[in-house]
Design an enzyme around this catalytic site. Sequence first.
Site, short mmCIF file in Angstrom:
data_model
loop_
_atom_site.label_atom_id
_atom_site.label_comp_id
_atom_site.label_asym_id
_atom_site.label_seq_id
_atom_site.Cartn_x
_atom_site.Cartn_y
_atom_site.Cartn_z
N GLY A 1 -28.45 -16.90 -39.71
CA GLY A 1 -28.65 -15.82 -39.31
C GLY A 1 -27.50 -14.87 -39.28
O GLY A 1 -27.61 -13.53 -39.64
N LYS A 2 -26.17 -15.21 -39.26
CA LYS A 2 -25.02 -14.28 -39.07
C LYS A 2 -24.61 -14.19 -40.67
O LYS A 2 -24.38 -13.08 -41.18
CB LYS A 2 -23.90 -15.01 -38.56
CG LYS A 2 -24.19 -15.22 -37.16
CD LYS A 2 -22.75 -15.77 -36.55
CE LYS A 2 -23.15 -16.09 -34.98
NZ LYS A 2 -24.01 -16.98 -34.59
N ASP B 1 -18.14 -19.43 -36.85
CA ASP B 1 -19.10 -19.86 -35.76
C ASP B 1 -19.01 -21.40 -35.29
O ASP B 1 -19.71 -22.17 -35.85
CB ASP B 1 -20.32 -19.33 -36.17
CG ASP B 1 -21.26 -19.29 -34.96
OD1 ASP B 1 -21.01 -19.28 -33.63
OD2 ASP B 1 -22.61 -19.68 -35.09
N ARG C 1 -12.07 -30.41 -32.58
CA ARG C 1 -12.52 -30.17 -33.85
C ARG C 1 -12.61 -28.76 -34.29
O ARG C 1 -12.18 -28.44 -35.29
CB ARG C 1 -14.13 -30.54 -33.84
CG ARG C 1 -14.82 -30.45 -35.01
CD ARG C 1 -16.39 -30.94 -34.90
NE ARG C 1 -17.11 -30.74 -36.19
CZ ARG C 1 -18.21 -30.61 -36.32
NH1 ARG C 1 -19.32 -30.86 -35.20
NH2 ARG C 1 -19.10 -30.60 -37.46
N PRO D 1 -28.19 -22.05 -39.24
CA PRO D 1 -29.44 -21.73 -40.53
C PRO D 1 -29.24 -20.48 -41.29
O PRO D 1 -30.27 -20.15 -42.20
CB PRO D 1 -30.41 -22.01 -39.45
CG PRO D 1 -30.09 -21.32 -38.23
CD PRO D 1 -28.63 -22.01 -37.83
N CYS E 1 -21.27 -20.42 -28.95
CA CYS E 1 -22.09 -20.29 -27.81
C CYS E 1 -21.78 -21.27 -26.58
O CYS E 1 -22.92 -21.80 -26.37
CB CYS E 1 -23.40 -20.71 -28.62
SG CYS E 1 -23.53 -22.26 -29.33
#
Length: 470
Positions: free
Chosen positions: A127-128, A190, A220, A125, A243
């Site tokens: 953040g990084k 990410d 993937r 969304p 994560c």
Amino acid sequence: MNHLPEQLISSLRNTQGFDEKSFIKIHEADKQITSVRLNQKKVTKEKIAQNDLKNTLSALPMDGKVPWSRNGYYLKERPLFYLDPLWHAGTYYVQEASSMCIEFVLTHLCDLSRPVRVLDLCAAPGGKSTAMAGLISAESILVSNEVIASRTHILEENIIKWGLPNVIVTQNDARDFGKLKEYFNIILVDAPCSGSGLFRKDPDSVREWSSEQVMLCSQRQKRILADIIPSLKKGGLLIYTTCSFSQEENEEMEDFLMQQFPLDNMAVPFKPEWNIVETYSHLLHAKGYRFYPYKLWGEGFFLSCFKKQNEGEGEGSLTIKKQKKNSRLTEINDMQKSILAPWMDEADNFIFFSLKDSIIAFPQSSQLELITILSQLKVVYAGIKTGKMAGRDFIPHHALSMSINKNKNISSFDLNLPDAVRYLRKETLPMNEIPEGWLLAAYHGHGLGWMKGIRSRLNNYYPVNWRIRK
């Protein structure tokens, strides 16, 4: 918390830094950690230095700093963020603490004082992306990409709220970036993963985890990395994060990268007292970094960094003739510029162009980069959407109210907390004297959106899709 998968536990028993009893105990405790990262372009260093955060961000119950982030803070409890106008104003972002380490990586492994091209490949969304946007120089650009169309909306919203002009939001698959060979100085992947690091934040995800899902994610991830590495410049930095706790998605991915591509593993100088565990891949002993929730205040996270071999710059762009031919950039005329200029600070530093029915402002210094991206990728949002012309009248867009580049002398009205929440619910505000024309609705000096006084009526122009619904 649902019972942790035995397959996950057994697969981690030989993982460096793993303590089975502590791992199970911390998940059974079901403790929620909430953290935020301040927007250093809106909450200034001076206010932080003067310890003025209590007055600036009074709704946040601060509980100490995130050690690896200059702008990250833990909270004592999780407030109702949607009732805080400063969250809507983009003065801070609610971000998981472990993932804030990207700030430390960039400031220690890159020279951010010079212009760089940065790609956040799997950005939603946001953040990084918002973290990196605040770190790079004004002459740099950030391409914030999300392949899933439904997730680009929240990414665009968060980029707009952050208010910086040198960001481009795109919706492309990793393979689409093959047209931009050796273009980016920094690429963050990410990667989509099995998500075991977030079991505490999302207990329902425990039921969805399986070893088969880990293998699918690993495959993937390899495809995504293979597609994007040609776009990294020689000497450029690749940051790989997940994560997930699974080695197949972490240390084994490090070996894959070094076996298949001209990459050198890079160490990150995290401080020992932070209890971030340094690990080594099985085959090539590449360094990676694991964030275990029983060792630090944060969720499960993995990070590894690589430098592309062969120092020197690649081609990095298309020919200018081809850029202009394929781009959709149409500059506005002088009359429109004269109408728009009073709405912006230092308007001469921007190029203004029409895109669909809107006027976009983008830093003049990065004009060629903008043309390149517009000609080669699917652009969802770029720069500052300032507004549109209606005859000789200018109608400002909500993004301009969020921008750090709007004119500081624009007429504004600072709302109290109840009225600010009413405004964010798109309700009519009670005002005794209604000024004519456009007015910036603000809270503690930070823009929330636009209002317009027409005779005895004050119209609320807050975006209907962003309004508080509760």
